[in-house]
Design a protein around this motif. Structure first.
Motif, mmCIF file in Angstrom:
data_model
loop_
_atom_site.group_PDB
_atom_site.id
_atom_site.type_symbol
_atom_site.label_atom_id
_atom_site.label_comp_id
_atom_site.label_asym_id
_atom_site.label_seq_id
_atom_site.Cartn_x
_atom_site.Cartn_y
_atom_site.Cartn_z
ATOM 1 N N LYS A 9 66.675 75.448 -68.578
ATOM 2 C CA LYS A 9 66.634 75.628 -70.032
ATOM 3 C C LYS A 9 66.651 77.095 -70.449
ATOM 4 O O LYS A 9 67.072 77.426 -71.543
ATOM 5 C CB LYS A 9 65.365 74.994 -70.610
ATOM 6 N N CYS A 10 66.149 77.972 -69.575
ATOM 7 C CA CYS A 10 65.980 79.385 -69.930
ATOM 8 C C CYS A 10 67.315 80.004 -70.315
ATOM 9 O O CYS A 10 68.303 79.901 -69.602
ATOM 10 C CB CYS A 10 65.361 80.145 -68.765
ATOM 11 N N CYS A 11 67.318 80.681 -71.458
ATOM 12 C CA CYS A 11 68.536 81.341 -71.951
ATOM 13 C C CYS A 11 68.472 82.861 -71.809
ATOM 14 O O CYS A 11 69.372 83.569 -72.239
ATOM 15 C CB CYS A 11 68.817 80.944 -73.396
ATOM 16 N N GLY A 12 67.383 83.368 -71.225
ATOM 17 C CA GLY A 12 67.274 84.792 -70.969
ATOM 18 C C GLY A 12 66.998 85.651 -72.183
ATOM 19 O O GLY A 12 67.309 86.836 -72.181
ATOM 20 N N ALA A 13 66.386 85.090 -73.208
ATOM 21 C CA ALA A 13 66.118 85.844 -74.441
ATOM 22 C C ALA A 13 65.058 86.927 -74.245
ATOM 23 O O ALA A 13 65.045 87.915 -74.960
ATOM 24 C CB ALA A 13 65.696 84.900 -75.560
ATOM 25 N N GLY A 14 64.149 86.732 -73.307
ATOM 26 C CA GLY A 14 63.142 87.739 -73.005
ATOM 27 C C GLY A 14 61.925 87.750 -73.902
ATOM 28 O O GLY A 14 61.082 88.643 -73.793
ATOM 29 N N GLN A 15 61.792 86.795 -74.790
ATOM 30 C CA GLN A 15 60.633 86.750 -75.679
ATOM 31 C C GLN A 15 59.333 86.571 -74.900
ATOM 32 O O GLN A 15 58.289 87.108 -75.287
ATOM 33 C CB GLN A 15 60.795 85.638 -76.710
ATOM 34 N N CYS A 16 59.397 85.854 -73.789
ATOM 35 C CA CYS A 16 58.206 85.634 -72.967
ATOM 36 C C CYS A 16 57.712 86.957 -72.380
ATOM 37 O O CYS A 16 56.510 87.212 -72.326
ATOM 38 C CB CYS A 16 58.483 84.624 -71.865
ATOM 39 N N VAL A 17 58.636 87.795 -71.955
ATOM 40 C CA VAL A 17 58.277 89.094 -71.372
ATOM 41 C C VAL A 17 57.633 89.985 -72.429
ATOM 42 O O VAL A 17 56.662 90.689 -72.146
ATOM 43 C CB VAL A 17 59.509 89.780 -70.757
ATOM 44 N N LEU A 18 58.135 89.938 -73.635
ATOM 45 C CA LEU A 18 57.545 90.725 -74.714
ATOM 46 C C LEU A 18 56.135 90.243 -75.052
ATOM 47 O O LEU A 18 55.252 91.044 -75.344
ATOM 48 C CB LEU A 18 58.429 90.669 -75.956
ATOM 49 N N ALA A 19 55.922 88.933 -74.996
ATOM 50 C CA ALA A 19 54.621 88.358 -75.352
ATOM 51 C C ALA A 19 53.591 88.496 -74.230
ATOM 52 O O ALA A 19 52.404 88.695 -74.497
ATOM 53 C CB ALA A 19 54.781 86.888 -75.732
ATOM 54 N N ALA A 20 54.032 88.369 -72.985
ATOM 55 C CA ALA A 20 53.099 88.387 -71.847
ATOM 56 C C ALA A 20 53.730 89.101 -70.651
ATOM 57 O O ALA A 20 54.073 88.474 -69.642
ATOM 58 C CB ALA A 20 52.698 86.965 -71.479
ATOM 59 N N PRO A 21 53.881 90.418 -70.721
ATOM 60 C CA PRO A 21 54.554 91.155 -69.654
ATOM 61 C C PRO A 21 53.819 91.162 -68.321
ATOM 62 O O PRO A 21 54.421 91.437 -67.286
ATOM 63 C CB PRO A 21 54.678 92.571 -70.226
ATOM 64 N N GLU A 22 52.537 90.842 -68.329
ATOM 65 C CA GLU A 22 51.781 90.768 -67.073
ATOM 66 C C GLU A 22 52.038 89.454 -66.343
ATOM 67 O O GLU A 22 51.734 89.339 -65.157
ATOM 68 C CB GLU A 22 50.276 90.906 -67.353
ATOM 69 N N VAL A 23 52.601 88.480 -67.048
ATOM 70 C CA VAL A 23 52.782 87.142 -66.485
ATOM 71 C C VAL A 23 54.255 86.807 -66.265
ATOM 72 O O VAL A 23 54.598 86.107 -65.311
ATOM 73 C CB VAL A 23 52.121 86.080 -67.400
ATOM 74 N N PHE A 24 55.139 87.318 -67.127
ATOM 75 C CA PHE A 24 56.556 86.987 -67.051
ATOM 76 C C PHE A 24 57.423 88.226 -66.881
ATOM 77 O O PHE A 24 57.096 89.296 -67.381
ATOM 78 C CB PHE A 24 57.011 86.259 -68.327
ATOM 79 N N ASP A 25 58.539 88.044 -66.206
ATOM 80 C CA ASP A 25 59.561 89.079 -66.098
ATOM 81 C C ASP A 25 60.904 88.351 -66.124
ATOM 82 O O ASP A 25 60.945 87.124 -66.277
ATOM 83 C CB ASP A 25 59.388 89.883 -64.815
ATOM 84 N N GLN A 26 61.984 89.096 -65.986
ATOM 85 C CA GLN A 26 63.318 88.508 -65.979
ATOM 86 C C GLN A 26 64.080 88.973 -64.757
ATOM 87 O O GLN A 26 63.931 90.126 -64.327
ATOM 88 C CB GLN A 26 64.100 88.929 -67.230
ATOM 89 N N ARG A 27 64.917 88.075 -64.222
ATOM 90 C CA ARG A 27 65.775 88.442 -63.093
ATOM 91 C C ARG A 27 66.798 89.456 -63.564
ATOM 92 O O ARG A 27 67.342 89.338 -64.669
ATOM 93 C CB ARG A 27 66.500 87.211 -62.536
ATOM 94 N N ASP A 28 67.048 90.444 -62.741
ATOM 95 C CA ASP A 28 68.003 91.495 -63.095
ATOM 96 C C ASP A 28 69.418 90.963 -63.281
ATOM 97 O O ASP A 28 70.139 91.386 -64.174
ATOM 98 C CB ASP A 28 68.023 92.589 -62.023
ATOM 99 N N GLU A 29 69.811 90.022 -62.451
ATOM 100 C CA GLU A 29 71.204 89.587 -62.452
ATOM 101 C C GLU A 29 71.600 88.724 -63.646
ATOM 102 O O GLU A 29 72.749 88.743 -64.082
ATOM 103 C CB GLU A 29 71.573 88.864 -61.146
ATOM 104 N N ASP A 30 70.642 87.961 -64.209
ATOM 105 C CA ASP A 30 71.033 87.065 -65.300
ATOM 106 C C ASP A 30 70.001 86.919 -66.412
ATOM 107 O O ASP A 30 70.216 86.199 -67.378
ATOM 108 C CB ASP A 30 71.398 85.687 -64.754
ATOM 109 N N GLY A 31 68.866 87.590 -66.295
ATOM 110 C CA GLY A 31 67.859 87.543 -67.348
ATOM 111 C C GLY A 31 66.974 86.319 -67.359
ATOM 112 O O GLY A 31 66.116 86.187 -68.234
ATOM 113 N N ILE A 32 67.150 85.418 -66.405
ATOM 114 C CA ILE A 32 66.335 84.203 -66.351
ATOM 115 C C ILE A 32 64.881 84.584 -66.030
ATOM 116 O O ILE A 32 64.605 85.495 -65.257
ATOM 117 C CB ILE A 32 66.896 83.218 -65.299
ATOM 118 N N VAL A 33 63.962 83.860 -66.628
ATOM 119 C CA VAL A 33 62.534 84.145 -66.513
ATOM 120 C C VAL A 33 62.040 84.061 -65.067
ATOM 121 O O VAL A 33 62.480 83.220 -64.287
ATOM 122 C CB VAL A 33 61.706 83.208 -67.421
#
Length: 64
Positions: A9-33
Motif C-alpha cells: 500500500k505504501c506510496c512513499g509520501a514520507g509523512q510517517c518519517v516526518l511524524a516519527a523519524p525515530e521509528v520510520f525511514d524510507q528506502r533510498d531506491e523507491d521511498g517505501i517505508v
C-alpha cells in the motif's frame, strides 16, 4: 504497541518519517517505508499514531 506496515500500500509520501523519524525511514531506491523500531518507547507512541493517521495510503496500522 504493535506496528504493522503493508508495503504494497505504501506510496512513499514520507509523512510517517516526518511524524516519527525515530521509528520510520524510507528506502533510498523507491521511498517505501522502513520500520526502524518495532517496539518504540512510550514517548514515541503518540508520534507513531500520528504517522499512521497521516499516511495517505493507510499503510500503517497501530494496535494497543
Amino acid at each position: 504497541m504493535q506496528i504493522s506496515i503493508d508495503l504494497d500500500k505504501c506510496c512513499g509520501a514520507g509523512q510517517c518519517v516526518l511524524a516519527a523519524p525515530e521509528v520510520f525511514d524510507q528506502r533510498d531506491e523507491d521511498g517505501i517505508v522502513l520500520l526502524l523500531d518495532s517496539d518504540p518507547p512510550t514517548e514515541e507512541h503518540a508520534n507513531v499514531r500520528q504517522a499512521a493517521a497521516v499516511c495517505p495510503a493507510a499503510a500503517i496500522a497501530v494496535q494497543r
